[in-house]
Design an enzyme around this catalytic site. Sequence first.
Site, short mmCIF file in Angstrom:
data_model
loop_
_atom_site.label_atom_id
_atom_site.label_comp_id
_atom_site.label_asym_id
_atom_site.label_seq_id
_atom_site.Cartn_x
_atom_site.Cartn_y
_atom_site.Cartn_z
N CYS A 169 1.34 7.57 -6.34
CA CYS A 169 1.61 6.32 -5.40
C CYS A 169 -0.16 6.66 -5.49
CB CYS A 169 1.52 7.09 -3.95
SG CYS A 169 3.71 6.88 -3.30
N GLN A 170 -0.93 5.63 -5.20
CA GLN A 170 -2.17 5.33 -5.52
C GLN A 170 -2.85 5.50 -3.99
OE1 GLN A 170 -3.69 1.55 -5.74
NE2 GLN A 170 -5.77 2.17 -6.25
#
Length: 141
Positions: A52-53
């Site tokens: 996930c960013q």
Amino acid sequence: MSSIPEIQNEIVEEFSMFDDWMQRYEYMIELGKSLPLIKEEYKTEDHIIKGCQSKVWVHAELEGDELVFTADSDAIITKGIIAILIRAFSHQKPQDIIDADTKFIDEIGLKEHLSPTRANGLVSMIKQLKLYAVAYQTQLN
């Protein structure tokens, strides 16, 4: 308690009430605000979803024979995404989570309206919730 498909259908119906994606994003942000928050003690590297960013922490524990998820994120849209997934999968039996499909994500059009990095994060979140289910199912057997 509703089954996973029933909850997923409710989510699809709710999203279909909105005419455009700005309204859907606003709804996701609202869902994120109602997310059962993870305890601070679980906001550790061990609970961060890889891929996930933004930072997304998820914790799972077994209550009886049901898996209960709590989570948090440092980004409001991401928090809304994990809130949708937790709504669909929390308070369910691990085997039901393992067996559940996620076509409701495509039905609400979520994946196609996310940036590529957020779409990858969505896949990582689903994968992590299912991995928790596999781990707890193994304990139950």
